[in-house]
Write a protein that holds these residues in place. Sequence first.
Motif, PDB file in Angstrom:
ATOM      1  N   ASP A  48       0.797  -1.229   0.000  1.00  0.00           N
ATOM      2  CA  ASP A  48       0.000   0.000   0.000  1.00  0.00           C
ATOM      3  C   ASP A  48       0.830   1.279   0.000  1.00  0.00           C
ATOM      4  O   ASP A  48       0.318   2.339  -0.351  1.00  0.00           O
ATOM      5  N   SER A  49       2.085   1.211   0.391  1.00  0.00           N
ATOM      6  CA  SER A  49       2.891   2.431   0.470  1.00  0.00           C
ATOM      7  C   SER A  49       3.346   2.936  -0.901  1.00  0.00           C
ATOM      8  O   SER A  49       3.824   4.051  -1.016  1.00  0.00           O
ATOM      9  N   ALA A  50       3.167   2.153  -1.935  1.00  0.00           N
ATOM     10  CA  ALA A  50       3.615   2.543  -3.279  1.00  0.00           C
ATOM     11  C   ALA A  50       2.697   3.605  -3.868  1.00  0.00           C
ATOM     12  O   ALA A  50       1.484   3.480  -3.827  1.00  0.00           O
ATOM     13  N   ASP A  51       3.288   4.652  -4.422  1.00  0.00           N
ATOM     14  CA  ASP A  51       2.538   5.643  -5.190  1.00  0.00           C
ATOM     15  C   ASP A  51       3.019   5.696  -6.634  1.00  0.00           C
ATOM     16  O   ASP A  51       2.246   5.950  -7.537  1.00  0.00           O
ATOM     17  N   TYR A  52       4.325   5.475  -6.820  1.00  0.00           N
ATOM     18  CA  TYR A  52       4.928   5.512  -8.150  1.00  0.00           C
ATOM     19  C   TYR A  52       5.542   4.147  -8.415  1.00  0.00           C
ATOM     20  O   TYR A  52       6.351   3.661  -7.634  1.00  0.00           O
ATOM     21  N   LEU A  53       5.161   3.527  -9.528  1.00  0.00           N
ATOM     22  CA  LEU A  53       5.652   2.196  -9.871  1.00  0.00           C
ATOM     23  C   LEU A  53       6.447   2.279 -11.166  1.00  0.00           C
ATOM     24  O   LEU A  53       5.944   2.772 -12.176  1.00  0.00           O
ATOM     25  N   VAL A  70       4.231   4.491 -13.708  1.00  0.00           N
ATOM     26  CA  VAL A  70       2.793   4.751 -13.586  1.00  0.00           C
ATOM     27  C   VAL A  70       2.555   5.312 -12.189  1.00  0.00           C
ATOM     28  O   VAL A  70       3.110   4.826 -11.207  1.00  0.00           O
ATOM     29  N   ILE A  71       1.743   6.368 -12.127  1.00  0.00           N
ATOM     30  CA  ILE A  71       1.367   6.976 -10.854  1.00  0.00           C
ATOM     31  C   ILE A  71       0.062   6.317 -10.421  1.00  0.00           C
ATOM     32  O   ILE A  71      -0.948   6.398 -11.130  1.00  0.00           O
ATOM     33  N   LYS A  72       0.104   5.663  -9.283  1.00  0.00           N
ATOM     34  CA  LYS A  72      -1.026   4.849  -8.831  1.00  0.00           C
ATOM     35  C   LYS A  72      -2.299   5.678  -8.654  1.00  0.00           C
ATOM     36  O   LYS A  72      -3.380   5.240  -9.054  1.00  0.00           O
ATOM     37  N   SER A  73      -2.193   6.879  -8.102  1.00  0.00           N
ATOM     38  CA  SER A  73      -3.385   7.672  -7.792  1.00  0.00           C
ATOM     39  C   SER A  73      -4.120   8.179  -9.029  1.00  0.00           C
ATOM     40  O   SER A  73      -5.328   8.383  -9.003  1.00  0.00           O
ATOM     41  N   SER A  74      -3.405   8.381 -10.130  1.00  0.00           N
ATOM     42  CA  SER A  74      -4.024   8.963 -11.325  1.00  0.00           C
ATOM     43  C   SER A  74      -3.964   8.070 -12.562  1.00  0.00           C
ATOM     44  O   SER A  74      -4.567   8.389 -13.579  1.00  0.00           O
TER      45      SER A  74
END
Length: 131
Positions: A48-53, A70-74
């Motif tokens: 869950d701590s990942a935002d940018y993959l 890829v940016i997880k939030s968008s």
Amino acid sequence: MFLSNDIIHICCCNVFTAGAVGSNITPEQTIISSPEGSNTTLTCTYDDSADYLHWYQQKPQSGPEFLLLVIKSSNNVTKAKQLDPRISIKLHQDKKKVDLEIFPAAVSDSALYYCAMEPTVTQNSYTLYKK
């Protein structure tokens, strides 16, 4: 049966994690052998701590080269400037997985691939300065 030069060998063995202790991203497969022309998918599971993959590729006698982010939030995707159009990224937020897809795969794709993540919270808040 395929001749050895018709098989691509892909390793997804090493993983980078930036930021918070306990952050984790893990490849599902460590070595993949695929026939040339096939659809090849590398998958990493993240926490869950990942935002940018990120995905990187490393060819023999070279350093890792950025492929995709890829940016997880968008779901925004950033690509390397000269990314091969056969390479794409797919995010599965419900399963906490990120795929690197290569289609059609070629012998020249044989390499070491890295999945990496950047969490939003890090334990290092130092600012870097260039002298």
